[in-house]
Design a protein around this motif. Structure first.
Motif, PDB file in Angstrom:
ATOM      1  N   ASN A 190      -2.039  -5.920   0.268  1.00  0.00           N
ATOM      2  CA  ASN A 190      -1.868  -4.705   1.053  1.00  0.00           C
ATOM      3  C   ASN A 190      -3.245  -4.236   1.509  1.00  0.00           C
ATOM      4  OD1 ASN A 190      -1.256  -2.182   2.074  1.00  0.00           O
ATOM      5  ND2 ASN A 190      -0.584  -1.330   0.139  1.00  0.00           N
ATOM      6  N   ILE A 239      -4.994  -5.041  -3.411  1.00  0.00           N
ATOM      7  CA  ILE A 239      -5.187  -3.912  -2.497  1.00  0.00           C
ATOM      8  C   ILE A 239      -6.567  -4.121  -1.910  1.00  0.00           C
ATOM      9  CG2 ILE A 239      -5.416  -1.417  -2.247  1.00  0.00           C
ATOM     10  CD1 ILE A 239      -3.445  -1.112  -4.577  1.00  0.00           C
ATOM     11  N   GLU A 244       1.090 -10.727  -3.099  1.00  0.00           N
ATOM     12  CA  GLU A 244       1.221  -9.655  -2.112  1.00  0.00           C
ATOM     13  C   GLU A 244      -0.137  -9.000  -1.887  1.00  0.00           C
ATOM     14  OE1 GLU A 244       2.987  -5.163  -2.082  1.00  0.00           O
ATOM     15  OE2 GLU A 244       4.078  -6.664  -3.249  1.00  0.00           O
ATOM     16  N   THR A 298      -3.193  -0.999   9.353  1.00  0.00           N
ATOM     17  CA  THR A 298      -2.601  -1.476   8.104  1.00  0.00           C
ATOM     18  C   THR A 298      -2.211  -2.931   8.312  1.00  0.00           C
ATOM     19  OG1 THR A 298      -1.787   0.701   7.516  1.00  0.00           O
ATOM     20  CG2 THR A 298      -0.661  -1.178   6.504  1.00  0.00           C
ATOM     21  N   ASN A 349      -0.450  -5.940   6.004  1.00  0.00           N
ATOM     22  CA  ASN A 349       0.145  -6.466   4.779  1.00  0.00           C
ATOM     23  C   ASN A 349       0.556  -7.917   5.017  1.00  0.00           C
ATOM     24  OD1 ASN A 349      -0.047  -3.919   3.523  1.00  0.00           O
ATOM     25  ND2 ASN A 349       1.826  -3.286   4.524  1.00  0.00           N
ATOM     26  N   THR A 398      -2.888   4.824  -2.449  1.00  0.00           N
ATOM     27  CA  THR A 398      -2.284   3.500  -2.610  1.00  0.00           C
ATOM     28  C   THR A 398      -2.170   3.106  -4.082  1.00  0.00           C
ATOM     29  OG1 THR A 398      -3.254   2.863  -0.481  1.00  0.00           O
ATOM     30  CG2 THR A 398      -2.398   1.103  -1.852  1.00  0.00           C
TER      31      THR A 398
END
Length: 182
Positions: free
Chosen positions: A86, A51, A84, A70, A72, A108
């Motif tokens: 974000n 994150i 991943e 945003t 991602n 989040t």
């Protein structure tokens, strides 16, 4: 255990755009150090996600865009592992952006903890007041379901260069806030 690396590096795919919109230099040393942590953590931890709230200046003084969108994407390590990543969007308004990031961190990380059936470990890069406050609130809410690990690359009193009296006052306030989290 679900592992989260809470970072503030500049995502590679949009790095040129961030540099172009920055009024001044970007934090390349901190960026490289965080990415090195991701490389090491990816070798030892399973179930790792990132994150990320990129360390950019605030609009209008040091960044040309009011909103950070945003973003991602899949972070690929040097050894080809896919993680991943974000990067929640935020309002990058001077004197408000850090509060906005704090709120986004709460929501989040909270969503990840709520969805997870196992315990969550949040590995936090750097002592920033908004990050520490978010971690404190999350730990208070979720208790033993969450673990917080803090990486301290710089002590708060040595972060950044202060040119103005107001910055000294803010630093003193920050330092008093840090002591509430210890």
């Amino acid at each position: 255990m679900k592992n989260i690396f809470l970072s503030c590096f500049l995502p590679e795919p949009i790095y040129p755009d961030i540099v172009r919109n920055s009024k001044g230099s970007v934090s390349n040393a901190a960026d490289a150090l965080q990415k090195s942590f991701v490389e090491g953590l990816s070798e030892t931890l399973r179930n790792l996600t990132i994150i990320n709230f990129p360390s950019i200046g605030m609009w209008p003084r040091t960044y040309r865009k009011l909103f950070f969108p945003t973003y991602n994407y899949t972070y690929v390590t040097y050894k080809g592992k896919k993680i991943e990543c974000n990067s929640p969007g935020f309002l990058n308004l001077y004197m408000y952006s850090r509060h906005c990031i704090y709120k986004k961190m709460l929501s989040t990380i909270g969503q990840v903890v709520e969805k997870s059936t196992e315990n969550v470990c949040v590995i936090v890069y750097a002592i920033m007041p908004w990050t520490m406050h978010a971690c404190y609130e999350i730990k208070k809410k979720y208790g033993d379901k969450i673990r917080i690990v803090l990486i301290v690359p710089d002590l708060p009193e040595y972060q950044g260069v202060r040119k103005y009296y107001v910055q000294e006052l803010i630093l003193k306030r920050r330092q008093s806030k840090y002591h509430t989290y210890y």
